[in-house]
Enzyme design. Structure first.
Site, short mmCIF file in Angstrom:
data_model
loop_
_atom_site.label_atom_id
_atom_site.label_comp_id
_atom_site.label_asym_id
_atom_site.label_seq_id
_atom_site.Cartn_x
_atom_site.Cartn_y
_atom_site.Cartn_z
N CYS A 1 0.85 -1.18 0.00
CA CYS A 1 0.00 0.00 0.00
C CYS A 1 0.88 1.23 0.00
O CYS A 1 1.57 1.49 0.97
CB CYS A 1 -0.90 0.00 1.22
SG CYS A 1 -2.30 1.08 1.07
N GLU B 1 -22.73 7.09 9.21
CA GLU B 1 -23.78 7.00 8.19
C GLU B 1 -23.14 7.19 6.82
O GLU B 1 -22.50 8.21 6.57
CB GLU B 1 -24.84 8.07 8.46
CG GLU B 1 -25.54 7.88 9.80
CD GLU B 1 -26.33 9.09 10.24
OE1 GLU B 1 -27.54 8.96 10.46
OE2 GLU B 1 -25.72 10.17 10.37
N ASP C 1 -22.49 10.79 6.67
CA ASP C 1 -21.25 11.35 7.19
C ASP C 1 -20.07 11.15 6.24
O ASP C 1 -19.10 11.89 6.30
CB ASP C 1 -20.91 10.74 8.55
CG ASP C 1 -22.04 10.90 9.55
OD1 ASP C 1 -22.55 12.03 9.68
OD2 ASP C 1 -22.42 9.90 10.20
N GLU D 1 -9.47 2.37 3.45
CA GLU D 1 -9.69 3.78 3.11
C GLU D 1 -10.51 4.49 4.18
O GLU D 1 -10.26 5.65 4.50
CB GLU D 1 -10.37 3.90 1.75
CG GLU D 1 -9.54 3.41 0.57
CD GLU D 1 -8.18 4.07 0.49
OE1 GLU D 1 -8.05 5.24 0.89
OE2 GLU D 1 -7.24 3.42 0.04
N HIS E 1 -8.26 5.67 6.79
CA HIS E 1 -7.63 6.96 6.51
C HIS E 1 -8.58 8.11 6.84
O HIS E 1 -8.18 9.12 7.41
CB HIS E 1 -7.21 7.04 5.04
CG HIS E 1 -6.01 6.22 4.70
ND1 HIS E 1 -4.90 6.15 5.52
CD2 HIS E 1 -5.74 5.42 3.63
CE1 HIS E 1 -4.00 5.36 4.96
NE2 HIS E 1 -4.48 4.89 3.83
N HIS F 1 -0.62 4.83 7.65
CA HIS F 1 -0.16 3.47 7.45
C HIS F 1 0.65 3.02 8.65
O HIS F 1 1.28 3.82 9.34
CB HIS F 1 0.67 3.35 6.18
CG HIS F 1 -0.17 3.40 4.94
ND1 HIS F 1 0.29 3.92 3.75
CD2 HIS F 1 -1.44 3.00 4.69
CE1 HIS F 1 -0.65 3.83 2.82
NE2 HIS F 1 -1.72 3.28 3.38
N CYS G 1 -19.93 14.59 14.44
CA CYS G 1 -21.03 14.30 13.51
C CYS G 1 -21.46 12.85 13.59
O CYS G 1 -22.49 12.48 13.00
CB CYS G 1 -20.61 14.65 12.08
SG CYS G 1 -19.36 13.53 11.38
N ASP H 1 -24.97 10.91 16.41
CA ASP H 1 -26.40 10.64 16.25
C ASP H 1 -26.62 9.23 15.71
O ASP H 1 -25.99 8.81 14.75
CB ASP H 1 -27.04 11.68 15.33
CG ASP H 1 -26.44 11.65 13.93
OD1 ASP H 1 -25.20 11.72 13.83
OD2 ASP H 1 -27.20 11.55 12.96
#
EC number: 3.4.24.-
Length: 967
Positions: free
Chosen positions: A205, A261, A351, A402, A405, A411, A462, A465
């Site tokens: 990677c 979400e 999100d 991903e 990240h 990494h 965020c 919820d």
């Protein structure tokens, strides 16, 4: 931005080594949605890479007849039996679609939803299809399967991975569990079960260079530098002297459930390739990722949920997708914003967004990139997005990677992680080269630390919820949906089939291909999908072939619980007020099998070593931290051989007060030399609050966190302002040149010098200046002006200057002055007569007032509290005449008797101020209007409403209005 680089072309071997090969028939659109769901379910087990050098894995396959039955006494438990590879595999399965939000929606771009509904999802609601559980009762095994349209998915057992899917002839048939009254069903439907063992090869990677040099004000700062408190409880040695109660913050260091979400987006290449099976395929991938984020090694409660799937059928209506991975990410991030509701209360608000494409993505040097995402952007609506290249079920690994990240994980081989991972292998999800995934700890200590620090510092608000209607994710293992042949087709094309290899069963998927005109076997070093058959009664789970009967040992979730608090760690400072921590782990027990992670406080902290520090030439603790970088500053600025760093306060955002922002002395450039100052460093010169893990927390003047004590105007901690007197004056001057205004003595506190320019003018030709006792200028000397706001550090005292270009030129200081300073005014040209006002406070003399020194004297006590806090009150004290023995006397001279009362609190009280009325809320009929209400200090500063008298609060700051009657 993190590009993900696979192994290149993969590993090849001659076809003569592969034995008999049966080519799978093409497995097309009716299955693809189902496949996508399974692939999503497996994401947490995959990584973002696809080629490596390593030894071959063992792999073989068999045709099997799955047998399904309901467990007696358990309505929701389904038993699946497979006889393969000379053994029986017994899977105990429970419905598992938790990764789908209840309000999940599927939308299309380029075609009407009505015309595509049946095409995309011919089986209707797929939530009931997905199951997870254990194999042969082995608690270390895992299974994720779909039981719709046959058995598809993957499972892991004892180092072997199994993938199962219907044989091509029955790919469109449906296999469902028997009703509770029926004991079993075993329809004559053959499935392909593949078994694989993972080898030691790795997947690579690649990342862009991660800058760790000091960040200038014009640059972009990295968010993934490690914090200062350790993952484990430190030893109690040298812990420092604790002070005050343990400070337990309400939001800091708290393990709270987080819900990510997500919107999944598939471009036209995905729609063309997967057809009607696209939705199921996507959800399969995501369900695998969701299980990884439920693993306790991440040390947080993170739930991945899908709230929306969007399929793009007309390329021109979607984001521009090209081979340039970075450009595609930028295009997608910009495009996806239009589909997101700004309100977090909207059931379809998401999100983060993930784009899946079959386009071959390329990085800056090679086309081995499998995905790309920015680091630490999960709650940034403009940048919380990822791009994934779909190259088969292993795209689930890419998705989990991903998203890592996006959660600020670097990494595992990044230098930020060296102190956490040590000599870490490449067996975790955030490895840049994956050799084999450690299913007992898929997340490295560094990954867990980085996401924990990221969330603790307020970057995941965020995610608090809980989604209202998440889409249910499939519980079937992907190998039960897609056999080895189909997995090869996903990865290497429709003509590819599985290469049986007994040495690589479950661990590595080998597929047919051509090289130089020869038929060869090739691999990208990913395991068989969980649920692929690897023998009679066995299937692949996590790269191992396991017995299906062991499923019961890990099918039941075990919820985690907190262990005891550890010892207090070392104090961050040896004097001057530091911070120390204690921690607890979610290990009593550790959550297992998808059980809930602990919620609540994970870290406590308190003040320690609050004693004064020895005098260090008047330097502040922040000055010492800046100067520590002098020896590392070898680069020259101008003609200076080295750089001397001094703290910068002026112009620094309040949210950045706990970064070590330092200015190059005499040059003006400033940089963030460290992302966090040492714990216990004051947030600013005019505040007693201190920095804790990069956040400013309230502390008293006694250096104790959460203390309410404050400095009074005399600079006395907890004082009442009675030990000093106010000295003020106003000066005007008309002569050109430098002229003294006032010499402020050492010990003065709360210094303020104000020079107001005439109305409508930014400058009247006069400027403030400061000269030290030795005659050197600290500010605006030698006819050289500082036009911008700045902080002047002199002998441990910080003087804040507004800049000569300000309409109100001002000098302020709050801490006691260490040495006397002379305030001057500089007059240039035909300057208007300036008006300069100064104030400061000095300690009162405490000599007794003697009337008759040899016989009696007036004895006074301390002043009592002021009758008011503002608006002119009175203070009283006891004044008595006593003889030399301390007895009451009457011989004291009345004409020199000290006053027993005095006025106090001479500053005006905070006052209410109302603004102008807003327009009426309606153009006709009865509406309402409102106006702002503020509490202002005597100098116009905005205070909290509690500071103003509630009895004087205006009552009419909202009222009804009628502009005109509605017709």
């Amino acid at each position: 931005m993190q590009p993900e680089v696979p192994l290149g072309s993969g590993k090849l071997k001659p076809c003569s080594d592969m034995g008999d090969i049966q080519r799978a028939a093409k497995f097309r659109s009716s299955q693809s949605a189902h496949m996508l769901l399974l692939l999503l379910a497996s994401i947490t087990m995959l990584l973002c890479v696809r080629g490596a050098h390593g030894r071959p894995t063992e792999e073989d396959e068999e045709l099997v007849l799955p047998s399904l039955e309901r467990a007696r006494g358990h309505d929701s438990t389904t038993l699946l039996r497979l006889d393969a590879f000379g053994q029986q595999l017994h899977l105990k399965l429970q419905p598992d679609s938790g990764f789908l939000a209840p309000g999940f929606t599927l939308q299309t771009v380029g075609r009407s939803p009505g015309s595509e509904a049946q095409h995309l999802d011919p089986t209707g609601d797929l939530a009931h299809c997905f199951y997870s559980g254990t194999v042969n009762g082995d608690p270390s095994s895992a299974a994720a399967l779909s039981l719709c349209e046959g058995v598809r998915g993957a499972f892991y057992l004892q180092g072997e991975e199994f993938f199962i899917q219907p044989a091509p002839a029955v790919a469109t048939e449906r296999l469902v569990p028997a009703e509770p009254k029926e004991e079993s069903i075993a329809p004559p439907r053959f499935h392909i079960l593949r078994r694989r063992r993972r080898g030691s090869g790795g997947a690579k990677c690649g990342v862009m260079d991660e800058e760790t040099l000091p960040t200038s004000n014009s640059g972009r700062e990295s968010q993934n530098t490690p914090d200062q408190w350790p993952l484990r409880n430190p030893t109690p040695q040298g812990a420092g002297k604790p002070t005050g109660p343990g400070s337990i913050r309400k939001k800091r260091f708290v393990s709270s459930p987080r819900y990510v979400e997500t919107m999944l987006v598939a471009d036209q290449s995905m729609a063309d390739f997967h057809g009607s099976g696209l939705k199921h395929y996507l959800l399969t991938l995501f369900s695998v990722a969701a299980r990884f984020y439920k693993h306790p090694s991440i040390r947080n409660s993170i739930s991945l949920v899908v709230v929306k799937i969007l399929v793009i059928y007309e390329e021109q209506k979607g984001p521009e997708v090209t081979s340039n991975a970075a450009l595609t990410l930028r295009n997608f991030c910009s495009w996806q914003k239009q589909h997101n509701s700004p309100s977090d209360r909207d059931p379809e608000h998401y999100d983060t967004a993930i784009l899946f494409t079959r386009q071959d993505l390329c990085g800056s040097h090679t086309c081995d990139t499998l995905g790309m995402a920015d680091v630490g952007t999960v709650c940034d609506p403009s940048r919380s997005c990822s791009v994934i290249e779909d190259d088969g079920l292993q795209a689930a690994f890419t998705t989990a990677h991903e998203l890592g990240h996006v959660f600020n994980m670097p990494h595992d081989d990044a230098k930020h992680c060296a102190s956490f991972n040590g000599v870490s292998g490449d067996s975790h999800l955030m490895a840049s080269m994956l050799s084999s995934l450690d299913h007992s700890q898929p997340w490295s200590p560094c990954s867990a630390y980085m996401v924990t620090s990221f969330l603790d510092n307020g970057h995941g608000e965020c995610l608090m919820d809980k989604p209202q209607n998440p889409i249910k994710l499939p519980s079937d293992l992907p190998g039960t949906l897609y056999d080895a042949n189909r997995q090869c087709q996903f990865t290497f094309g429709e003509e590819s089939t599985h290469c049986p290899d007994a040495a690589s069963t479950c661990s590595t998927l080998w597929c047919t291909g051509t090289s130089g005109g020869l038929l060869v076997c090739q691999t990208k070093h990913f395991p068989w999908a969980d649920g692929t058959s690897c023998g009679e009664g066995k299937w692949c789970v996590s790269g191992k072939c396991v017995n299906k009967t062991d499923m019961k040992h890990f099918a039941t979730p075990v919820h985690g619980s907190w262990g005891p608090w550890g010892p207090w760690g070392d104090c961050s400072r040896t004097c001057g007020g530091g911070v120390q921590y204690t921690m607890r782990e979610c290990d009593n027990p550790v959550p297992k099998n998808g059980g809930k992670y602990c919620e609540g406080k994970r870290v406590r902290y308190r003040s320690c070593n609050i004693e004064d520090c020895p005098d260090n030439n008047g330097k502040t603790f922040r000055e010492e931290q800046c100067e520590a970088h002098n020896e590392f500053s070898k680069a020259s600025f101008g003609n200076e051989p080295t750089v001397e760093w001094t703290p910068k306060y002026a112009g620094v955002s309040p949210k950045d007060r706990c970064k070590l922002t330092c200015e190059a002395k005499g040059i003006g450039y400033f940089f963030v030399l460290q992302p966090k100052v040492v714990d216990g460093t004051p947030c600013s010169p005019d505040s007693t609050s201190v920095c804790v893990q990069g956040q400013c927390v309230k502390a008293g003047c006694d250096r104790i966190i959460d203390s309410k004590k404050k400095f009074d105007k005399c600079g006395v901690c907890g004082g009442n302002g009675s030990t000093c007197k106010k000295i003020s004056g106003t000066v005007t001057s008309t002569r050109p040149g430098y002229h003294d205004i006032v010499t402020i003595p050492a010990g003065a506190t709360n210094i303020e010098v104000k020079h107001r320019n005439p109305r409508g003018s930014r400058n009247n030709g006069s400027f403030l200046a400061i000269r030290a006792a030795d005659g050197t200028y600290i500010l605006n000397g030698n006819f050289t002006l500082s036009t911008l706001e700045q902080d002047l550090t002199y002998k441990g005292t910080v003087l804040r200057y507004s800049g000569s270009s300000a309409a109100l030129e001002r000098i302020r200081s709050f801490s006691p002055l260490k040495e006397p300073l002379t305030i001057q005014v500089l007059m240039v040209g035909h300057a208007l007569r300036p008006k300069i006002k100064y104030t400061y406070f000095m300690k009162k003399k405490t000599e007794p007032f003697n009337a008759i020194p040899t016989f009696s004297e007036w004895v006074i006590e301390e002043w009592g509290e002021c009758s008011k806090t503002c608006g002119s009150g009175w203070q009283r004290r006891v004044v008595e005449c006593r003889d030399i023995n301390g007895h009451p006397a009457s011989e004291c001279a009345k004409e020199v008797k000290p006053a027993s009362t005095r006025p106090c609190a001479d500053l005006p009280c905070p006052r209410w101020q109302v603004g102008d009325w807003s327009p009426c809320s309606k153009t006709c009929g009865k509406g309402y209007k409102k106006r702002t209400l503020k509490c202002l200090s005597h100098d116009g500063g905005v205070l909290s409403n509690e500071s103003c008298d509630p009895l004087k609060k205006p009552k009419h700051y909202i009222d009804f209005c009628i502009l005109t009657q509605c017709s």
